[in-house]
Design an enzyme around this catalytic site. Structure first.
Site, PDB file in Angstrom:
ATOM      1  N   LYS A  51      32.370  14.587  10.290  1.00  0.00           N
ATOM      2  CA  LYS A  51      32.548  14.244  11.696  1.00  0.00           C
ATOM      3  C   LYS A  51      32.123  15.415  12.571  1.00  0.00           C
ATOM      4  O   LYS A  51      31.324  15.264  13.507  1.00  0.00           O
ATOM      5  CB  LYS A  51      34.009  13.861  11.953  1.00  0.00           C
ATOM      6  CG  LYS A  51      34.313  13.451  13.379  1.00  0.00           C
ATOM      7  CD  LYS A  51      35.043  14.540  14.109  1.00  0.00           C
ATOM      8  CE  LYS A  51      35.250  14.153  15.566  1.00  0.00           C
ATOM      9  NZ  LYS A  51      35.968  15.230  16.298  1.00  0.00           N
TER      10      LYS A  51
ATOM     11  N   ASP B 245      35.430   9.391  13.998  1.00  0.00           N
ATOM     12  CA  ASP B 245      36.773   9.865  14.315  1.00  0.00           C
ATOM     13  C   ASP B 245      37.710   8.664  14.333  1.00  0.00           C
ATOM     14  O   ASP B 245      37.319   7.563  13.955  1.00  0.00           O
ATOM     15  CB  ASP B 245      36.779  10.620  15.653  1.00  0.00           C
ATOM     16  CG  ASP B 245      36.244   9.757  16.782  1.00  0.00           C
ATOM     17  OD1 ASP B 245      36.475   8.531  16.761  1.00  0.00           O
ATOM     18  OD2 ASP B 245      35.581  10.299  17.677  1.00  0.00           O
TER      19      ASP B 245
END
Length: 210
Positions: free
Chosen positions: A118, A137
């Site tokens: 991420k 996320d």
DNA sequence: CTCCCGATAT
DNA sequence: ATATCAGGAG
């Protein structure tokens, strides 16, 4: 147009301004800000970083920082002892292996403590314009599942499903579009389906689930 | 799966 | 008062 692409199209139109909210002036600042943003709003990160980047102007400064002091400097972002350790150690590696610069490859970024896909995807895309994947996320994860884009729970598997569905040119913006929608309409607790622009295409609309 | 942890929404 | 939140590591 497929259901998925129609959804993406409508959401992009609904949130034309959606983009990264973190404040940064160089790749290192973005890396630090993104590490800090774990379980914390970008808004709060932005309250801490201007001072922080003044105090620690480069990777060497972070690498040589007093750990306790650095932790206090980032306290309000939560998980501050962990994050202080990640930042100090990551910057030590940057200084030692990359001349204090942030590397431009996914593999190199993933070597850094506190950096998984991420964070790496966000830094690559927004600092260097290099798009190798999709940052997943909790917003992206929640919406991807609600919209029926994936059944997976593991972020890496969700990312693979999204990479199959979403055209590559949208990989960099889509997390911000989904986050914008996730914050305003498709919230974690009480999603406001009555005001959702893709209600008619959403398998979860009106339901009361994750 | 658990831990890290303060800020905010409920 | 407490549940949850822009993750990642062990």
């Amino acid at each position: 147009m497929s259901r998925e692409l129609e959804i993406l199209d409508r959401l992009k139109k609904a949130y034309p301004e959606a983009r990264i909210a973190l404040k940064f002036e160089n790749p290192l600042q973005l890396l630090i800000a993104t590490i800090l943003s774990a379980q914390c709003t970008d808004e709060r990160v932005n309250q801490v970083t201007p001072e922080l980047f003044k105090k620690y102007p480069d990777a060497r400064a972070f690498a040589e920082a007093d750990l306790e002091e650095l932790a206090q400097d980032i306290r309000s972002t939560g998980f501050y002892k962990q994050k202080a350790r990640y930042i100090k150690e990551a910057c030590r590696i940057l200084v030692e292996k990359y001349g204090g610069e942030v590397p431009k490859s996914l593999e190199a970024l993933l070597e850094l403590p506190g950096v998984a896909r991420k964070t790496a995807n966000i830094v690559l895309a927004n600092a260097y314009g290099i798009v190798e994947g999709i940052p997943v996320d909790t917003h992206v994860r929640r919406l991807a599942r609600r919209l029926g884009f994936t059944q997976e729970k593991d972020p890496d598997k969700i990312e693979r499903d999204l990479m199959r569905i979403i055209p590559r040119e949208d990989w960099a913006v889509i997390p911000y579009v989904l986050q914008a929608h996730g914050r305003t309409i498709c919230t974690a607790r009480k999603p406001k389906c009555d005001r959702c622009p893709v209600r008619d295409l959403c398998p979860s609309a009106g339901k009361d689930l994750a």
